[in-house]
Scaffold this motif. Structure first.
Motif, PDB file in Angstrom:
ATOM      1  N   LYS A  43       0.818  -1.010  -0.039  1.00 18.49           N
ATOM      2  CA  LYS A  43      -0.036  -0.018  -0.117  1.00 18.49           C
ATOM      3  C   LYS A  43       0.867   1.168   0.029  1.00 18.49           C
ATOM      4  O   LYS A  43       1.902   1.358   0.804  1.00 18.49           O
ATOM      5  N   GLU A  58      -5.965  -5.778  -2.337  1.00 21.36           N
ATOM      6  CA  GLU A  58      -6.256  -6.226  -0.751  1.00 21.36           C
ATOM      7  C   GLU A  58      -6.736  -7.813  -0.923  1.00 21.36           C
ATOM      8  O   GLU A  58      -6.262  -8.627  -0.097  1.00 21.36           O
ATOM      9  N   LYS A 115      -4.086  -9.864  -2.467  1.00 16.95           N
ATOM     10  CA  LYS A 115      -3.163  -9.875  -1.356  1.00 16.95           C
ATOM     11  C   LYS A 115      -3.554 -11.222  -0.423  1.00 16.95           C
ATOM     12  O   LYS A 115      -2.642 -11.989   0.142  1.00 16.95           O
TER      13      LYS A 115
END
Length: 182
Positions: A49, A73, A76
Motif C-alpha cells: 500500500k 487487498e 493479497k
C-alpha cells in the motif's frame, strides 16, 4: 548359489533405481514449490500500500482507485493463503525427500553388508565365534550360531549366511573414527 546371489543383487538394484527416481521427482517438486513460493512473495512485495496524493483527483478517479485497492487487498489475502499453502507443501516435500535420502543411505549400508557376506558350510567350526562358553568349538548351524549377532540366514541343508567379516570391518572403522576424534 551364484544365481541366487545374482537374483538378490538384481532385486536390490531395482529397489535402488526406484528410490533414485522417486528422489529425483521429489527434488523437482521441491524446486517447483520454491519457485512458486518466490513468485508469490515477489508479488506480495510489489503490491504494498502507498498513500496516494489525492489533490486534484475527481470523485470517479478516487472511486476507481479505491476499487482497485480493495481488489488488490483481496488478491493479497489470496496470495498470502497460497503462500502459506505452498510453504506447507514445500516443507512436506522436503521432509519426504529427507526420508527418501535416509532410506537410500540405509539401503546402501545393507547392500555393503550383503556384499561382504560369507557362506559357511553347516557342520564346520565357526571362525568368527570359535569357542562357546564351555570351551567347545561352535558348529555352523548350531543354536549358538543361530543366536550370534552376525547370523543372517540359514539354508536347511547346506550353508549359513554370516556377516562377521563386514561387522568386524565396521567395528574397526568405528574404533579408528573414535580414536581420531579424541
Amino acid at each position: 548359489m551364484k544365481t541366487e546371489t545374482n537374483n538378490r543383487m538384481e532385486a536390490l538394484a531395482c529397489i535402488i533405481a526406484d528410490l533414485k527416481a522417486e528422489n529425483m521427482m521429489m527434488t523437482e517438486r521441491v524446486h517447483q514449490l520454491m519457485d512458486d513460493y518466490n513468485n508469490v512473495t515477489r508479488l506480495l512485495r510489489g503490491k504494498e500500500k502507498h498513500e496516494p496524493n489525492t489533490e486534484g483527483y475527481t470523485l470517479s478517479e478516487l472511486t476507481e482507485a479505491l476499487e482497485k485497492c480493495e481488489a488488490l487487498e483481496k488478491e493479497k489475502k489470496e496470495l498470502k493463503h497460497q503462500c502459506a499453502h505452498l510453504q506447507m507443501e514445500r516443507n512436506e516435500a522436503k521432509s519426504r525427500a529427507d526420508d527418501c535420502e535416509h532410506q537410500r543411505k540405509e539401503l546402501f549400508k545393507q547392500i555393503a553388508r550383503f556384499d561382504k557376506l560369507e557362506f559357511k558350510e553347516i557342520g564346520t567350526s565357526c571362525t568368527s565365534k570359535p569357542f562357546a562358553p564351555e570351551g567347545n568349538p561352535v558348529k555352523v548351524g548350531s543354536t549358538e550360531c543361530c543366536t550370534c549377532r552376525h547370523f543372517l540366514k540359514m539354508d536347511k541343508y547346506f550353508c549359513v549366511l554370516c556377516a562377521c567379516h563386514y561387522d568386524g570391518m565396521k567395528a574397526m572403522e568405528d574404533i579408528e573414527r573414535k580414536n581420531a576424534d579424541d
